[in-house]
Design an enzyme around this catalytic site. Structure first.
Site, short mmCIF file in Angstrom:
data_model
loop_
_atom_site.label_atom_id
_atom_site.label_comp_id
_atom_site.label_asym_id
_atom_site.label_seq_id
_atom_site.Cartn_x
_atom_site.Cartn_y
_atom_site.Cartn_z
N ARG A 161 4.20 -4.48 8.40
CA ARG A 161 4.57 -5.38 7.18
C ARG A 161 5.97 -4.94 6.47
O ARG A 161 5.89 -3.80 5.86
CB ARG A 161 3.51 -5.36 6.12
CG ARG A 161 3.51 -6.62 5.37
CD ARG A 161 2.25 -6.90 4.64
NE ARG A 161 1.63 -5.76 3.77
CZ ARG A 161 0.44 -6.15 3.02
NH1 ARG A 161 0.09 -7.18 2.79
NH2 ARG A 161 0.05 -5.09 2.30
N ASP B 9 -4.62 -1.47 -3.64
CA ASP B 9 -3.01 -1.65 -3.69
C ASP B 9 -2.63 -2.38 -4.66
O ASP B 9 -3.38 -2.75 -5.79
CB ASP B 9 -2.97 -2.08 -2.27
CG ASP B 9 -3.21 -3.40 -1.97
OD1 ASP B 9 -3.46 -4.05 -3.01
OD2 ASP B 9 -2.85 -3.75 -0.79
N SER C 274 0.80 -1.23 -0.13
CA SER C 274 0.09 0.05 -0.15
C SER C 274 0.95 1.31 -0.09
O SER C 274 0.30 2.27 0.15
CB SER C 274 -0.99 0.15 1.18
OG SER C 274 -0.35 0.18 2.44
N PHE D 212 -7.04 -12.85 -1.57
CA PHE D 212 -7.60 -13.15 -2.77
C PHE D 212 -6.93 -12.79 -4.11
O PHE D 212 -6.66 -13.42 -4.81
CB PHE D 212 -9.05 -13.02 -2.63
CG PHE D 212 -9.73 -13.05 -4.19
CD1 PHE D 212 -9.85 -14.12 -4.68
CD2 PHE D 212 -9.89 -11.84 -4.83
CE1 PHE D 212 -10.65 -14.39 -5.97
CE2 PHE D 212 -10.57 -11.83 -6.12
CZ PHE D 212 -10.84 -13.23 -6.82
N LEU D 213 -6.49 -11.33 -3.99
CA LEU D 213 -6.06 -10.91 -5.23
C LEU D 213 -4.67 -11.32 -5.60
O LEU D 213 -4.35 -11.66 -6.59
CB LEU D 213 -6.08 -9.14 -5.15
CG LEU D 213 -7.46 -8.68 -4.95
CD1 LEU D 213 -7.45 -7.21 -4.81
CD2 LEU D 213 -8.28 -8.89 -6.19
N ASP D 214 -3.75 -11.27 -4.63
CA ASP D 214 -2.38 -11.60 -4.93
C ASP D 214 -2.41 -13.09 -5.08
O ASP D 214 -1.62 -13.68 -6.30
CB ASP D 214 -1.53 -11.45 -3.57
CG ASP D 214 -0.71 -9.75 -3.78
OD1 ASP D 214 0.11 -9.94 -4.87
OD2 ASP D 214 -0.66 -9.24 -2.96
N GLU E 4 -0.43 -15.94 0.49
CA GLU E 4 -0.90 -15.58 -0.95
C GLU E 4 -0.11 -15.69 -1.88
O GLU E 4 -0.28 -15.27 -3.18
CB GLU E 4 -0.80 -13.98 -0.58
CG GLU E 4 0.64 -13.47 -0.39
CD GLU E 4 0.72 -12.03 0.05
OE1 GLU E 4 -0.35 -11.23 -0.01
OE2 GLU E 4 1.65 -11.59 0.47
#
Length: 680
Positions: A300, A592, A236, A418-420, A392
Site C-alpha cells: 500500500r 492506525d 499503519s 469504516f473509520l476513514d 474510503e
C-alpha cells in the site's frame, strides 16, 4: 543530498536505489533517475491541482451549509462533486493471481517498518486450527498455565472434528485411502482437501505429542488462511523522512527477493524468522506439485496528499510522496517479476499496489496515468501494475463506478473502510451541524448504503472472478469469539476478502469462507440494484434540538481523547504506526491513523457547534492522559504524557485544528510533530 537528474536525493535513498533496488534489474542508474525526474516533472503540478480541487469543493460545500441551503444531489452535481455514471462496462483486468481473482479468504494488513510482523503476516498463508482454538477465546474458557492442558486440548480437538464433519463429509475414510469428494492430494504426513477453493491439511503423525494420543493419529488441522497480505507504507506506519522510507522500502525488497530475515529475542531465546517455502503434495495420479507457502503480497502506497523530504525537486520543494512510492515500490516489484530472488510472489506476473484516499474519478485517473508512466520507466507491459482502490472517501463512494472505470484495466480490488470513511463524512459536512455520537455511526443509514453499494457496484462492473471485493478490519485481536460470531457477515455480504488483525485471526476467519460459498453468494446478489445514492448522502447529523446530558458529553470526550492520546503517544515518541492499543475499557485494539481521524474530527465537529467547550476537551485530555500513562506503565520505552511534550501538543492540534486540516487528515500534523521529536 545527492544530485540526480536535477533532483536532490537524500543520501540514504540514493544509495538504496542504486546499490540495492536497481541491482539485477538491467536498468542503469542514470536512466532510472532521468525517468524518475521526468515523472516528477509531469505529475507534480497535476497532483497539486487535484489537491486544490478538493479544497475548492470543500469550501463550496462549507459556504452552502453556512448559508442554510441544502447540500443535495442536485447541488453536488452542479458543482462537479458528483459526475455522470459511466455506461455499463466490465473491467478488463488480466493476469491476476488466483488468490485475488478466484479465491475467497482473509486478508492481513501489516506495517512495512516491522520486519518481524511482516514475516509473520507473509507466512500466515497456512495456520494451525488447533493453535488458534487453544490459545484464544474462540472456545469458552482458557488453557490452564504450566504446560499443555489436556482438557483444553480435548475441547480443541472436538471443535476441529466438528468443523471437519460439517465441511468434509467422509474425511475420516480419506485418511485410509477411502472416498471423499474433497480429497485433493497427500503429503508426507497427511491428506489435503479442498473446499470452497480453500485447502485444508489433516496432519497425521503418531510420534507427535498430540497425534500419539489421537485414535487416527491426527496431530493438527492446518487451514489455508491469509490468502493475501497488504504490506503497508501508509496508515499503519510512522514514516516521516528518508530514513523511515528506506527502511520500509528495504523490507519490501526483502519480501520480493525472498531473503528478508529478522532475528529477535523472545523469552530469553534468540529466534530467527524468515519466509516460508512452498508446500509439496502428491496428486492422486502420483505426480508432485506445489502450493504457495506464503500470502500473496500487495504493497500500500501513500495517498496524494503528502510530500517527502527524501527528494527535493528543482525548485527545492519536497516531492509528492505518493509518486515516489509508485516509482520505488514498482522498481522493487521487478525483482519478483524477473525472478531475481529465491521465492516468488506473483505467479501471474503482476505488481499489486493499493492506493488509498483517492477522492473521485479524476484522482483515480491520475493514478492510472502515473502507473502507465512508471511501467514505461521500468520497461513493463501496460497494466502490469495492478491497483487496489480503497473506497474510503465520500467522493469516491458517491462516484464509485466512475472510479472503477478510470482504472478498469488494472483494478485488483475495492475495499471499504469504516473509520476513514466516517472521518471524511464528518469533515465534508463539518459546517452543517453536530453529528451523532461515534458509537451510533455504525447504525447510521448511510453506512449500510455504503457497504451494500460497494459490493453491488463492484459486481456490476465485473469484478467477480477478476478482482477482490473487500471489507474492513476486525480491530480486537483478543476477542476471537466475537469475531467468529460477527465477521461471517462479510462473506455473506458477497465480499471475497476481509481484513483481520493477526495470523491467528486469519485462521479463525478462514472458517467463515468454508461456511459461505462467496462466489455463489455473488451470483445470488449480482442483479440487485445498489441502494440509492440519496441514502449514501444522508449525513449523520444529530436530530434537531438534540441536547446531550453533561454525562453523555463527558463520556464521548473521554472515549475520543483516550483513543487519540493512546495512539498519538506511540506514533510521536516511538515511531510506532500500528499496535495493540488499550481502549478506554482496557480492551486492546489494533489502531492506525484511521481511528485517530474519526476521533479528532468528531471532537472538532462538536466544538464547532457548541456541544462542548475547549475547556471541557482539555479536562478530558488531562483525565485521559493519566489513564494512558497507567495503561503504558509496563513499557520501558514509554514517556509519560506532558502538556508541553510533542505527543500531547500533537493530540491537541489534531482536535483544535481539525476543522482546517485537509479532508480531516492527520498526516500533516503527525509528520510535523514526529519530525520535531526525532530532531529533539
Amino acid at each position: 543530498m545527492q544530485t540526480r537528474a536535477g533532483l536532490s536525493v537524500d543520501d540514504r535513498l540514493a544509495a538504496f536505489v542504486e546499490e540495492e533496488a536497481l541491482a539485477g534489474t538491467g536498468i542503469a542508474a542514470d536512466a532510472f533517475w532521468q525517468g524518475a525526474a521526468a515523472i516528477f516533472d509531469r505529475f507534480t503540478p497535476e497532483n497539486k491541482a487535484l489537491l486544490a480541487r478538493r479544497e475548492e469543493l470543500q469550501a463550496t460545500i462549507d459556504q452552502r451549509y453556512m448559508a442554510g441551503e441544502p447540500v443535495d444531489e442536485a447541488f453536488l452535481t452542479e458543482i462537479g462533486y458528483l459526475v455522470p455514471e459511466p455506461a455499463p462496462f466490465t473491467v478488463g483486468t488480466e493476469n491476476v493471481d488466483a488468490e485475488i481473482a478466484t479465491m475467497a479468504g482473509p486478508q492481513l494488513v501489516v506495517p512495512s517498518l516491522n520486519a518481524r510482523f511482516v514475516l509473520n503476516a507473509a507466512n500466515a498463508r497456512w495456520g494451525s486450527l488447533y493453535d488458534a482454538l487453544y490459545g484464544t477465546d474462540a472456545l469458552p474458557g482458557k488453557a490452564k498455565p504450566g504446560g499443555y492442558d489436556a482438557e483444553r486440548g480435548a475441547e480443541v480437538i472436538a471443535r476441529a472434528r466438528t468443523f471437519l464433519d460439517e465441511t468434509l463429509p467422509g474425511w475420516e475414510a480419506a485418511l485410509t485411502g477411502g472416498d471423499c469428494p474433497h480429497r485433493f492430494a497427500t503429503f508426507d504426513k497427511g491428506v489435503m482437501f479442498v473446499h470452497n477453493g480453500l485447502h485444508i491439511e489433516i496432519v497425521v503423525d503418531r510420534d507427535h505429542p498430540i497425534g500419539k494420543t489421537d485414535p487416527l493419529g491426527i496431530a493438527d488441522v492446518i487451514l489455508e488462511s491469509a490468502l493475501t497480505t497488504i504490506v503497508d507504507l501508509e496508515d499503519s506506519v510512522a514514516a516521516v523522512d528518508a530514513e523511515d522510507k528506506v527502511a520500509a522500502y528495504r523490507n519490501w525488497l526483502g519480501l520480493m527477493r525472498g531473503d528478508l530475515v529478522e532475528t529477535f529475542e523472545k523469552n530469553g531465546a534468540t529466534l530467527t524468522r524468515k519466509l516460508a517455502g512452498d508446500r509439496t503434495y502428491q496428486s492422486p495420479s502420483g505426480s508432485s506439485f506445489t502450493l504457495p507457502g506464503r500470502s500473496l503480497l500487495f504493497v500500500r502506497n501513500v495517498g496524494h496528499l503528502m510530500t517527502t523530504p527524501a527528494i527535493r525537486l528543482a525548485d527545492r520543494s519536497e516531492a509528492p510522496e505518493g509518486v515516489l512510492d509508485a516509482i520505488v515500490t514498482s522498481l522493487v516489484g521487478l525483482h519478483d517479476l524477473k525472478r531475481l530472488g529465491a521465492l516468488q510472489n506473483s505467479r501471474a506476473g503482476s505488481i499489486y499496489i493499493v492506493k488509498p484516499k483517492m477522492h473521485g474519478p479524476d484522482e483515480a485517473a491520475f493514478t492510472n496515468r502515473l502507473f502507465d508512466a512508471v511501467e514505461d520507466l521500468l520497461g513493463l507491459a501496460r497494466h502490469t501494475i495492478k491497483v487496489g482502490v480503497m473506497d474510503e472517501e465520500r467522493r469516491t463512494s458517491a462516484n464509485l463506478a466512475a472510479c472503477i472505470h478510470a482504472v478498469r484495466d488494472r483494478i485488483a480490488f475495492i475495499n471499504t473502510g469504516f473509520l476513514d470513511r466516517t472521518g471524511d463524512e464528518i469533515h465534508t459536512a463539518m459546517r452543517g451541524g453536530a453529528v451523532i455520537r461515534k458509537t451510533e455511526m455504525k447504525g447510521a443509514e448511510w453506512i449500510k448504503a455504503y457497504e451494500d453499494r460497494n459490493v453491488r457496484i463492484g459486481l456490476a462492473c465485473g469484478l467477480s472472478g477478476k478482482a477482490q471485493i473487500g471489507k474492513g478490519m476486525w480491530a480486537a485481536p483478543d476477542m476471537m469469539a466475537d469475531m467468529l460470531e460477527q465477521k461471517i457477515a462479510h462473506p455473506k455480504s458477497g465480499a471475497n476478502t476481509a481484513w483481520v488483525p493477526s495470523p491467528t485471526a486469519a485462521t479463525l476467519h478462514a472458517l467463515h469462507y468454508h461456511q459461505v460459498d462467496v462466489f455463489a453468494r455473488q451470483k445470488e446478489i449480482a442483479g440487485e440494484a445498489p441502494p440509492p445514492l440519496a441514502k449514501l448522502l444522508t449525513v449523520p447529523f444529530a436530530a434537531p434540538g438534540r441536547n446531550w446530558t453533561p454525562e453523555e458529553i463527558r463520556e464521548e470526550l473521554d472515549n475520543n481523547c483516550q483513543g487519540i492520546l493512546g495512539y498519538v503517544v506511540r506514533w510521536i515518541d516511538q515511531g510506532v504506526g500500528c499496535s495493540k492499543v488499550p481502549d478506554i475499557h482496557d480492551v486492546g485494539l489494533m489502531e492506525d491513523r484511521a481511528t485517530l481521524r474519526i476521533s479528532s474530527q468528531h471532537i472538532a465537529n462538536w466544538l464547532l457547534h457548541g456541544v462542548c467547550t475547549e475547556g471541557e476537551v482539555d479536562e478530558a485530555l488531562g483525565r485521559m492522559a493519566k489513564k494512558v500513562d497507567a495503561q503504558n506503565a509496563g513499557d520501558p520505552l514509554y514517556r509519560p504524557l506532558d502538556w508541553d511534550g510533542h505527543a500531547f501538543r500533537a493530540a491537541r492540534a489534531l482536535i483544535f485544528e481539525g476543522v482546517e486540516q485537509p479532508s480531516g487528515y492527520t498526516e500533516p500534523l503527525l509528520h510535523r510533530f514526529r519530525q520535531a521529536a526525532k530532531a529533539g
